[in-house]
Design a protein around this motif. Sequence first.
Motif, mmCIF file in Angstrom:
data_model
loop_
_atom_site.group_PDB
_atom_site.id
_atom_site.type_symbol
_atom_site.label_atom_id
_atom_site.label_comp_id
_atom_site.label_asym_id
_atom_site.label_seq_id
_atom_site.Cartn_x
_atom_site.Cartn_y
_atom_site.Cartn_z
ATOM 1 N N ASP A 156 18.086 -19.080 -29.069
ATOM 2 C CA ASP A 156 19.415 -18.905 -29.485
ATOM 3 C C ASP A 156 20.552 -19.064 -28.077
ATOM 4 O OD1 ASP A 156 22.711 -18.952 -29.942
ATOM 5 O OD2 ASP A 156 22.276 -16.188 -30.804
ATOM 6 N N GLU A 157 20.718 -20.650 -28.109
ATOM 7 C CA GLU A 157 21.049 -20.928 -26.768
ATOM 8 C C GLU A 157 20.690 -20.223 -25.279
ATOM 9 O OE1 GLU A 157 24.816 -22.019 -25.998
ATOM 10 O OE2 GLU A 157 24.917 -22.243 -28.260
ATOM 11 N N PRO A 158 19.226 -20.766 -25.420
ATOM 12 C CA PRO A 158 17.848 -19.428 -24.124
ATOM 13 C C PRO A 158 19.340 -19.973 -22.438
ATOM 14 C CG PRO A 158 16.980 -21.472 -24.773
ATOM 15 C CD PRO A 158 18.250 -21.168 -25.787
ATOM 16 N N THR A 159 19.893 -21.220 -22.417
ATOM 17 C CA THR A 159 19.440 -21.557 -21.517
ATOM 18 C C THR A 159 21.012 -21.778 -20.981
ATOM 19 O OG1 THR A 159 19.491 -23.522 -21.847
ATOM 20 C CG2 THR A 159 17.044 -23.226 -21.014
ATOM 21 N N SER A 160 21.884 -21.332 -21.212
ATOM 22 C CA SER A 160 23.210 -21.802 -21.299
ATOM 23 C C SER A 160 24.066 -20.491 -20.296
ATOM 24 C CB SER A 160 24.301 -21.531 -22.601
ATOM 25 O OG SER A 160 23.358 -22.303 -23.711
ATOM 26 N N ALA A 161 23.205 -19.139 -20.132
ATOM 27 C CA ALA A 161 23.809 -18.160 -19.390
ATOM 28 C C ALA A 161 23.352 -18.734 -17.765
ATOM 29 C CB ALA A 161 23.586 -17.198 -19.818
ATOM 30 N N LEU A 162 22.250 -19.467 -17.612
ATOM 31 C CA LEU A 162 21.689 -19.564 -16.440
ATOM 32 C C LEU A 162 22.345 -20.560 -15.805
ATOM 33 C CD1 LEU A 162 17.928 -19.716 -18.358
ATOM 34 C CD2 LEU A 162 18.924 -17.738 -16.948
ATOM 35 N N ASP A 163 21.508 -19.969 -14.148
ATOM 36 C CA ASP A 163 22.373 -21.095 -12.960
ATOM 37 C C ASP A 163 21.954 -22.453 -13.412
ATOM 38 O OD1 ASP A 163 23.851 -19.389 -11.927
ATOM 39 O OD2 ASP A 163 22.719 -18.667 -10.698
ATOM 40 N N PRO A 164 22.469 -23.433 -12.410
ATOM 41 C CA PRO A 164 21.844 -24.646 -12.910
ATOM 42 C C PRO A 164 20.129 -24.359 -12.689
ATOM 43 C CG PRO A 164 23.612 -24.974 -12.343
ATOM 44 C CD PRO A 164 23.547 -24.246 -12.142
ATOM 45 N N GLU A 165 19.980 -24.437 -11.763
ATOM 46 C CA GLU A 165 18.354 -24.218 -11.064
ATOM 47 C C GLU A 165 17.557 -23.568 -11.681
ATOM 48 O OE1 GLU A 165 21.086 -21.559 -7.698
ATOM 49 O OE2 GLU A 165 21.442 -22.935 -8.673
ATOM 50 N N MET A 166 17.655 -22.638 -12.141
ATOM 51 C CA MET A 166 17.198 -22.034 -13.136
ATOM 52 C C MET A 166 16.243 -21.899 -14.346
ATOM 53 S SD MET A 166 18.652 -18.163 -12.031
ATOM 54 C CE MET A 166 18.237 -17.672 -10.289
ATOM 55 N N ILE A 167 17.419 -23.400 -14.964
ATOM 56 C CA ILE A 167 17.291 -23.723 -15.864
ATOM 57 C C ILE A 167 15.511 -24.275 -16.246
ATOM 58 C CG2 ILE A 167 18.113 -26.026 -18.078
ATOM 59 C CD1 ILE A 167 20.261 -25.101 -16.859
ATOM 60 N N LYS A 168 14.892 -25.027 -15.636
ATOM 61 C CA LYS A 168 13.739 -25.964 -15.698
ATOM 62 C C LYS A 168 13.277 -24.956 -16.143
ATOM 63 C CE LYS A 168 11.100 -29.244 -13.351
ATOM 64 N NZ LYS A 168 9.713 -28.298 -13.642
ATOM 65 N N GLU A 169 12.650 -23.740 -15.443
ATOM 66 C CA GLU A 169 11.669 -22.637 -14.546
ATOM 67 C C GLU A 169 11.384 -21.841 -16.511
ATOM 68 O OE1 GLU A 169 13.659 -19.733 -12.486
ATOM 69 O OE2 GLU A 169 13.462 -18.412 -13.482
ATOM 70 N N VAL A 170 12.642 -21.603 -17.394
ATOM 71 C CA VAL A 170 13.268 -21.269 -18.510
ATOM 72 C C VAL A 170 12.227 -22.906 -19.550
ATOM 73 C CG1 VAL A 170 14.265 -20.601 -20.474
ATOM 74 C CG2 VAL A 170 14.647 -20.076 -18.127
ATOM 75 N N LEU A 171 13.583 -23.542 -19.240
ATOM 76 C CA LEU A 171 12.453 -24.505 -20.362
ATOM 77 C C LEU A 171 10.957 -25.316 -20.180
ATOM 78 C CD1 LEU A 171 15.862 -27.197 -19.915
ATOM 79 C CD2 LEU A 171 15.007 -25.697 -21.991
ATOM 80 N N ASP A 172 10.387 -24.950 -19.151
ATOM 81 C CA ASP A 172 8.915 -25.220 -19.223
ATOM 82 C C ASP A 172 8.117 -24.223 -20.212
ATOM 83 O OD1 ASP A 172 10.133 -27.300 -17.062
ATOM 84 O OD2 ASP A 172 9.405 -26.626 -15.040
ATOM 85 N N VAL A 173 8.997 -23.098 -20.256
ATOM 86 C CA VAL A 173 7.468 -22.009 -20.723
ATOM 87 C C VAL A 173 8.108 -22.750 -22.014
ATOM 88 C CG1 VAL A 173 8.082 -19.830 -20.740
ATOM 89 C CG2 VAL A 173 7.782 -19.928 -18.761
#
Lengths: 379, 265
Positions: free
Chosen positions: B185-202
């Motif tokens: 449910d919008e897993p990256t919406s609350a993250l700082d931009p530079e942290m989005i990639k590490e979550v998307l990679d997973v």
Amino acid sequence: MSDLQAQTDLFFVRRELATQEAPPAMTVGPAAWVKRNLFSTPGNSILTIIGIALIVLIVPPIINWAFINAVWTGTDRTACIAEGSGACWAFVKAEFAQFIYGRYPDAERWRVNVMFALLLLGLVPMSIPSAPFKRLNVLYLFIVFPVVSYYLLTGGFGLSVVETPLWGGLMLTVVVSYVGIVFSLPAGILLALGRRSAMPAVRFVCTAFIEIVRGIPLITVLFMSSVMLPLFLPQGVNFDKLLRALIGVALFASVYMAETVRGGMQAVPKGQYEGAKAVGLSYWPMMRLIILPQALKLVIPGIVGIFIALFKDTSLVYIIGLFDLLGIVRTNFADPNWASPETPATGLVFAAAVYWVFCFAMSRYSQYVERRLNTGRKR
Amino acid sequence: MSEMHATAAIAPDATATTRTKATTAVEMVGVNKWYGEFHVLRDINLKVLTGERIVVCGPSGSGKSTMIRCINRLEEHQKGQIIVEGTELTNDLKRIDEIRREVGMVFQHFNLFPHLTILQNLTLAPIWVRKMPKKKAEEVAMHYLKRVKIPEQANKFPGQLSGGQQQRVAIARALCMNPRIMLFDEPTSALDPEMIKEVLDVMVGLAEEGMTMICVTHEMGFARQVADRVIFMDAGQIIEQNEPHEFFTNPQHERTKLFLSQILK
């Protein structure tokens, strides 16, 4: 634009480091402290002077009364009736055992001492975070200790029976407040869960109970339990007076506890409920493992506040003829052996001091627990 | 990447069908939901096959979060059927718990348990729900922590981790239950931009292993890279769905075109 540039230095490099210098006078040291904290503004200066005047006015007489002019020894009232004598500590000394044990028979008072010792045996390791076996410790404090104490104090294990009307003094205060605390915490949690339940019937019953009991003064509850309850019971069935007081106090404390706990549960973010549900936890594990640990942590000050209020409110059992610490102190005012102008004040100060020691200890311990639980979970 | 999707474009469901035996993971039939008078979900029909990766997008308030939250009953639907792994969601609490055990969920705000360590966050559900021995649960937890690349944080508390790390822990926590479906449910919406990639990679890693995933996200790059289907929602309805290449290059509905023109610059 060019004006601005002319006024500012575009280019700067420090050539030599600034040396460390002493702070200006009157910003450090005791004089500065006094100026900053006591005489920072004219208004504060006036308050400081008034404060000092009050201290000078009040404190010496108190010290005179409590220590310098106080009567420390004596066997009866004659020691305390002299003109200008202060606190009659000899009275407290003489009646000390009664203040602690009430009219519990002299030969059996060791049983009360054992009860106090057993209580400390549970409380001390409980309050030291690093002590092991916390789960067993809780079990001991909530189940083993109350049951053992019950038989120990009333008679059992082959001990002679001591009727509850003989109980009194600090011992009674501890018994009533301990039962109130031990009962109200779990009962309060259950009531709080019930009031937030999804089941309408459960919610209604819990809400009604909480609101009814909360709307009645404790004195009324105690009166009703001692005066009205026997009217509804069949002839011959006689409830122990102490038991009735215990039930009254316990129910009363439970509803306050319920509201405090409910406040804590409401402060736990909705996401915690959803997170717990999403990993498959059903209602009870979710509450026990996720919601309640966080909710109770949030309301520790409130819970301890209830404990403190409960400890002091036990003095109201005086109203139904039970003599707790305050009650037993007051009955002695009329003792012809010790009647003197200073006896009531001395007795009341003594009782207040004992209450204060207990309540202050609880308060400090709750602050310590709060500080400890706050580490590592700042968000 | 575009080549792979070009072949898939011929038959949108073909990839999913060939990869597994085409069993249905989630089926929503005529689902409607109201908040009081407000009609949040209107006639939702959606069938997700096992192994499929679905991305749900749409403007805020379009009901996309509500829809996936209905799948594990964090929200209740009032009309229609939702069938998860062959079990229909009803008021039966037992069934709801059964379904939640099989459906992992990752939230926008992580919803980690702040009073427990990372390791305890991960082992709690396996121990209490799956009745797994503690030792085994910790092994499983460490396995998934390694997978999300933060095994060294095991004994810290959630509050001590960065947002990206917390979200990776949240993914690991869901995986520890060995779920058959993962909801995001919008897993990256609350993250700082530079942290989005590490979550998307997973998440990409998970997709590549064939996990059935339904993701509400605005990460269109992620949708292009891994989605089998993109669903566009507005005003509580599914407006358009298509395989990603077609969806992005050739949207049909006016509303979709408008939405895409605003988010793809």
